[in-house]
Motif scaffolding. Structure first.
Motif, short mmCIF file in Angstrom:
data_model
loop_
_atom_site.label_atom_id
_atom_site.label_comp_id
_atom_site.label_asym_id
_atom_site.label_seq_id
_atom_site.Cartn_x
_atom_site.Cartn_y
_atom_site.Cartn_z
N GLN A 1 -0.45 1.69 7.82
CA GLN A 1 -0.15 1.21 9.18
C GLN A 1 -0.17 -0.31 9.24
O GLN A 1 0.68 -0.93 9.89
CB GLN A 1 -1.16 1.77 10.19
CG GLN A 1 -0.94 3.24 10.50
CD GLN A 1 -1.77 3.71 11.68
OE1 GLN A 1 -2.82 3.15 11.99
NE2 GLN A 1 -1.31 4.76 12.35
N GLY B 1 -11.57 11.31 2.82
CA GLY B 1 -12.01 10.05 3.44
C GLY B 1 -11.19 8.86 2.95
O GLY B 1 -10.73 8.03 3.74
N SER B 2 -10.95 8.78 1.65
CA SER B 2 -10.15 7.68 1.10
C SER B 2 -8.71 7.76 1.59
O SER B 2 -8.09 6.73 1.90
CB SER B 2 -10.16 7.73 -0.43
OG SER B 2 -11.47 7.52 -0.91
N ALA B 3 -8.17 8.96 1.66
CA ALA B 3 -6.78 9.12 2.12
C ALA B 3 -6.63 8.62 3.55
O ALA B 3 -5.62 7.99 3.90
CB ALA B 3 -6.38 10.60 2.02
N GLN B 4 -7.63 8.87 4.38
CA GLN B 4 -7.55 8.38 5.76
C GLN B 4 -7.62 6.86 5.84
O GLN B 4 -7.05 6.25 6.73
CB GLN B 4 -8.69 8.99 6.57
CG GLN B 4 -8.48 10.48 6.83
CD GLN B 4 -9.40 10.97 7.92
OE1 GLN B 4 -10.59 10.68 7.90
NE2 GLN B 4 -8.86 11.71 8.86
N LYS B 5 -8.30 6.26 4.88
CA LYS B 5 -8.32 4.79 4.83
C LYS B 5 -6.96 4.25 4.39
O LYS B 5 -6.49 3.22 4.90
CB LYS B 5 -9.42 4.31 3.87
CG LYS B 5 -10.82 4.59 4.41
CD LYS B 5 -11.89 4.04 3.49
CE LYS B 5 -13.25 4.19 4.16
NZ LYS B 5 -14.30 3.47 3.44
N VAL B 6 -6.35 4.93 3.43
CA VAL B 6 -4.99 4.51 3.02
C VAL B 6 -4.04 4.58 4.20
O VAL B 6 -3.15 3.74 4.37
CB VAL B 6 -4.49 5.37 1.84
CG1 VAL B 6 -3.00 5.13 1.59
CG2 VAL B 6 -5.31 5.08 0.59
N ARG B 7 -4.26 5.55 5.05
CA ARG B 7 -3.44 5.69 6.25
C ARG B 7 -3.52 4.41 7.10
O ARG B 7 -2.51 3.92 7.61
CB ARG B 7 -3.95 6.89 7.03
CG ARG B 7 -2.92 7.56 7.81
CD ARG B 7 -3.38 8.90 8.31
NE ARG B 7 -2.32 9.36 9.19
CZ ARG B 7 -2.25 10.55 9.74
NH1 ARG B 7 -3.19 11.43 9.50
NH2 ARG B 7 -1.26 10.87 10.53
N THR B 8 -4.71 3.87 7.23
CA THR B 8 -4.89 2.61 7.95
C THR B 8 -4.13 1.48 7.24
O THR B 8 -3.46 0.67 7.89
CB THR B 8 -6.39 2.24 8.02
OG1 THR B 8 -7.10 3.34 8.56
CG2 THR B 8 -6.62 0.99 8.84
N LEU B 9 -4.24 1.44 5.91
CA LEU B 9 -3.59 0.36 5.15
C LEU B 9 -2.06 0.45 5.27
O LEU B 9 -1.38 -0.58 5.37
CB LEU B 9 -4.01 0.43 3.67
CG LEU B 9 -5.50 0.18 3.41
CD1 LEU B 9 -5.84 0.48 1.95
CD2 LEU B 9 -5.89 -1.25 3.77
N ALA C 1 -14.49 10.98 -1.30
CA ALA C 1 -13.63 10.43 -2.34
C ALA C 1 -12.17 10.77 -2.09
O ALA C 1 -11.28 9.95 -2.36
CB ALA C 1 -14.05 10.95 -3.70
N TYR C 2 -11.91 11.95 -1.58
CA TYR C 2 -10.52 12.38 -1.40
C TYR C 2 -10.05 12.21 0.04
O TYR C 2 -9.29 11.30 0.36
CB TYR C 2 -10.35 13.83 -1.86
CG TYR C 2 -10.45 14.00 -3.36
CD1 TYR C 2 -9.70 13.18 -4.22
CD2 TYR C 2 -11.26 14.97 -3.92
CE1 TYR C 2 -9.78 13.35 -5.59
CE2 TYR C 2 -11.34 15.14 -5.29
CZ TYR C 2 -10.60 14.32 -6.12
OH TYR C 2 -10.67 14.49 -7.47
N TYR D 1 0.24 3.94 -2.57
CA TYR D 1 -0.83 4.95 -2.42
C TYR D 1 -0.49 6.01 -1.37
O TYR D 1 -1.28 6.92 -1.12
CB TYR D 1 -2.14 4.25 -2.05
CG TYR D 1 -2.51 3.17 -3.04
CD1 TYR D 1 -3.15 3.51 -4.23
CD2 TYR D 1 -2.20 1.84 -2.81
CE1 TYR D 1 -3.45 2.54 -5.17
CE2 TYR D 1 -2.51 0.86 -3.75
CZ TYR D 1 -3.14 1.22 -4.92
OH TYR D 1 -3.44 0.27 -5.85
N ASN E 1 0.80 -1.23 0.00
CA ASN E 1 0.00 0.00 0.00
C ASN E 1 0.83 1.28 0.00
O ASN E 1 0.27 2.38 -0.07
CB ASN E 1 -0.97 -0.01 1.18
CG ASN E 1 -2.04 -1.07 1.01
OD1 ASN E 1 -2.84 -1.01 0.08
ND2 ASN E 1 -2.00 -2.09 1.87
#
Lengths: 501, 98
Positions: free
Chosen positions: A390, A380-388, A377-378, A306, A303
């Motif tokens: 981690q 919110g998605s970026a915060q999910k990538v942050r989880t990925l 889309a922006y 991203y 990940n």
């Protein structure tokens, strides 16, 4: 004994403690060096000569009176201009703050003053720490001491150049996406981004609050450890400050033993994006560690592909909010348009005149990413990538104690080379950004000379709160490399004979 | 995502309270699509089952000890104000705007 400004901060501190030199002499020698070379380098935005000498004289008097002092007392330091200093100009390299004198000290500055470190001045940087080259400073770029036509990295190019050019033995930097580590990499110096919350953010002019972290800029791993021990620790004024006690970083740096240490090479941070000689120095460094008993393993962090995208959504979003306070109302620049002197018109005129191109670009990007209809889309998605990201780190640290990559994909590029190409500029941070997204600590130290005879850096990353591991592996590798070089890498830097300040 | 043109950039600048020159609007609108395209890849992996992270090291209910500490004096707080008046921040007209 004569003053050696090229010595490490630890050695300078030892000479002070032994009574061989005084802080007044040491501080004056650094101020003389700044006078001699900074006209060309432009590493400093402000030099606080009188104040630094007054602190030095005070420390000398206290030492002479037999007072117990901090081990680094009397060793001068430079502070990045994004950190507020009471009574000393603080601009974040922006026109909007030109001439601003803060009424308070950042917590880390309070600690420096309490320990008796003379503050030499404030160092140049990209405006509001937005950049990788120090070229977005409103007060002109800093030049790289290795080649004055090249960038010193950014955003903390001033701190790295000051330390690399022996204008200061120690400096403070801040790292939101690599602003301590990348300048270290391209100037042949050492930089540490501590675990998020290890060093108080109180008094840092915020860019992206969930990513920003202050840390040491030095010429040796031991010096970084000593400075981290001084500025680290819990601060009730920063609600994200960790309550953990400060660990024995200098002891870890002095261990010089990597037997059994598992070092994970990140698959996604090698290959074509990295210059051949930068990669070669990285590989040689790993070989030295392996010969010394470390185990090299390969890890995959899929990940990370991203991470750059997530960073360039989260950082501008947070920055657009943080920079709203620069509106010409309470402090800083105020521009009053004649035709319409209302508050809204004043804010627009002030921000239009006071912010530079990169700051405007990022505020607009953040405003867009947070706007209704695009938020999920922006941002919110970026915060999910942050989880990925981690999760990738967590999996990698099951296999390895520390992770490794080149710090920056290339050696220092030329001034002006990427200034009109924001995407090319943003790509400099590809290896440093994941640690900020996950809150992990990272260190960059010199790995040798690469393309065009310029320095390259190697980066190590550790789990959150595992900063001690960085000092252990960094201290060990530094000793192994200096054995092969016959001394510090900076001894190979060209003599500076530039124009004086 | 839709393309971002001059009008969009001008509207964003208005929202962000930044006055831009025509030249700045031209340059920023020329760059915006490329930058947003480069970062939009995040949506490829940001599926519904992935929780969002807003903060790298989660903390809840952080309070300091309830003790009296020093604050800035009025004089210190106003020392850098562009237009202090009667011990307060003087601001331009805020009512009667469109």
């Amino acid at each position: 004994m004569s003053i050696d400004i090229t010595a490490s901060a630890a050695a300078q501190a030892a000479a002070l403690r032994a009574g061989e030199i005084t802080s007044a002499e040491l501080t004056a020698a650094h101020l003389d060096r700044i006078d001699a070379v900074d006209g060309d380098l432009n590493a400093f935005l402000h030099v606080s000569r009188d104040e630094a000498l007054a602190t030095a004289a005070d420390v000398d008097a206290r030492r002479a009176a037999g007072e117990e002092l901090h081990p680094l007392a009397g060793v001068p330091i430079a502070v990045k201009d994004v950190v507020v200093t009471e009574g000393m100009p603080t601009t974040a390299a922006s026109t909007i703050l030109e001439g601003w004198i803060p009424p308070y000290d950042a917590t880390l500055v309070t600690k420096l003053r309490a320990a008796g470190l003379p503050i030499l001045g404030k160092t140049n940087m990209d405006e509001f720490a937005m950049g990788s080259s120090t070229e977005s400073s409103a007060f002109g770029p800093t030049r790289n001491p290795w080649d004055r036509d090249r960038i010193p990295g950014g955003s903390g190019g001033g701190s790295a150049a000051a330390v690399g050019a022996f204008e200061a033995p120690l400096a403070i930097g801040t790292d939101t996406g690599g602003s301590i580590r990348q300048p270290a990499s391209v100037t042949g110096t050492v930089g540490v981004k501590p675990t998020y919350g290890s060093v108080s953010r109180y008094g840092l002019i915020a860019m992206a609050s969930s990513l920003d972290q202050a840390g040491p800029v030095t010429r040796s791993v031991e010096d970084a450890a000593l400075l981290h021990e001084l500025i680290g620790g819990h601060d009730p004024r920063d609600s994200t400050s960790l309550t953990d006690p400060v660990a024995a970083y200098a002891a870890a740096a002095g261990r010089k033993d990597v037997k059994g240490l598992r070092i994970g090479v990140i698959e996604q941070l090698e290959g074509e994006a990295f210059a051949p000689e930068v990669t070669a120095r990285f590989t040689e460094s790993l070989s030295l560690l392996e010969q010394a008993g470390a185990e090299i393993v390969r890890v995959s962090c899929p990940n990370f592909a991203y991470a750059l995208g997530a960073y360039y959504l989260i950082m501008p979003s947070e920055a657009s909010s943080n920079l709203a306070k620069f509106d010409g109302m309470r402090f800083g620049l105020r521009v009053v348009p004649e035709e319409s002197p209302t508050a809204e018109a004043v804010m627009k005129a002030t921000r239009g005149a006071g912010f530079g191109a990169e700051v405007k670009r990022r505020i607009l990007l953040g405003t867009y990413a947070l706007s209704a209809g695009y938020y999920d889309a922006y941002y919110g998605s970026a915060q999910k990538v942050r989880t990925l990201v981690q999760q990738d780190f967590a999996a990698a640290f099951e296999q390895a104690d520390v992770l490794a990559s080149p710090t920056s994909p290339t050696v220092a590029f030329r001034l002006g080379e990427k200034v009109d190409d924001p995407l090319a500029m943003y790509a400099n941070d590809i290896a440093t950004i994941p640690a900020n997204l996950a809150g992990l600590p990272g260190i960059s130290l010199p790995s040798g000379l690469a393309e065009d005879g310029l320095p390259a850096g190697i980066q190590f990353l550790a789990p959150a709160r595992g900063d001690e591991r960085l000092y252990r592996v960094g201290g060990a590798l530094e000793a192994l490399l200096e054995d092969t070089w016959g001394g510090p890498l900076l001894a190979k830097a060209p003599e500076l004979t530039g124009e004086s300040r | 995502m839709p393309s971002i043109g001059r009008d969009d950039v001008a509207r964003l600048a208005d929202l962000a309270r930044i006055q831009l020159t025509d030249e700045e609007v031209d340059r920023l609108s020329g760059e915006f699509d490329a930058i947003m395209d480069a970062v939009a890849s995040v949506s490829e992996v940001a599926t519904a089952d992935v929780p969002a992270t807003s903060h790298p090291i989660p903390m809840t209910n952080v309070f300091r000890e309830d003790t009296v500490t020093d604050t800035l004096t009025q004089e210190q707080a106003l020392a850098a104000a562009p237009h202090p008046e009667d011990g307060r921040f003087g601001v331009p007209q805020i009512l009667g705007e469109e």
